[in-house]
Design a protein around this motif. Structure first.
Motif: not given
Length: 195
Positions: A80-94
């Protein structure tokens, strides 16, 4: 007799195409791409039979780099949220680290010069990411949420976050967290409206 291919020249052509597509769109000529890469125009066609093949290869290269960045480490695993935030962080970092590639990717995705079979091949690179997002969205907003609509919202908020980070790089972590909070709250709102 054909000259042997050089990975260095191929990379130079793709780098030049990335820059020109980002700034001028997919209408950038192969002559300009060749000039930017420091090669003769005919050399472009040594590596790519057509401009469409060049643009398709560019799409797959950028999508491969993005997919690798999104999936290069294990997720927290809450579904849920933690997985999605981790994914989001990688997207924004890239995206923040590769603004030219992000802009190029956006233009390639809407270009009629990229063959459909290449688009499908590129989408397959994100199968694991798509499954992750679908699980997290279903958990946050319910099974009826439109995955496509949620993806469009995510891209729009990501784009705004990239722009904000470019303007205020020292605030990148705060802006990344704010962007995610807006996205995640918006997904919850979709459940309330039945979207």
């Amino acid at each position: 007799m054909a000259r042997p291919a050089s990975e260095e020249k191929r990379t130079a052509i793709l780098d030049a195409a990335t820059e020109l597509v980002a700034t001028r769109g997919t209408g950038a000529s192969t002559a300009k791409i060749a000039r930017k890469a420091g090669v003769a125009e005919g050399t472009v066609f040594t590596y790519f039979a057509t401009k469409e093949e060049l643009l398709g290869a560019l799409l797959l290269e950028i999508e491969g780099a993005l997919a690798g960045a999104l999936l290069n480490e294990p997720l927290p695993g809450d579904g849920g949220r933690e997985d999605m935030q981790h994914f989001w962080n990688r997207l924004i970092d890239w995206g923040s680290a590769n603004p030219r590639q992000w802009r190029t990717l956006k233009r390639l995705k809407i270009s009629s010069q990229v063959p459909d079979h290449v688009r499908v091949q590129g989408e397959r690179l994100f199968d694991e990411a798509t499954a992750l997002i679908a699980r997290a969205l279903a958990r946050q907003a319910g099974e009826g949420v439109s995955f496509r609509y949620a993806g469009l919202i995510m891209n729009a908020i990501a784009e705004a976050t990239f722009d904000a980070i470019a303007d205020e790089p020292r605030q990148s972590e705060i802006l990344k967290q704010r962007g995610f909070a807006i996205f995640w709250s918006g997904i919850a709102a979709l459940a309330e409206t039945g979207q």
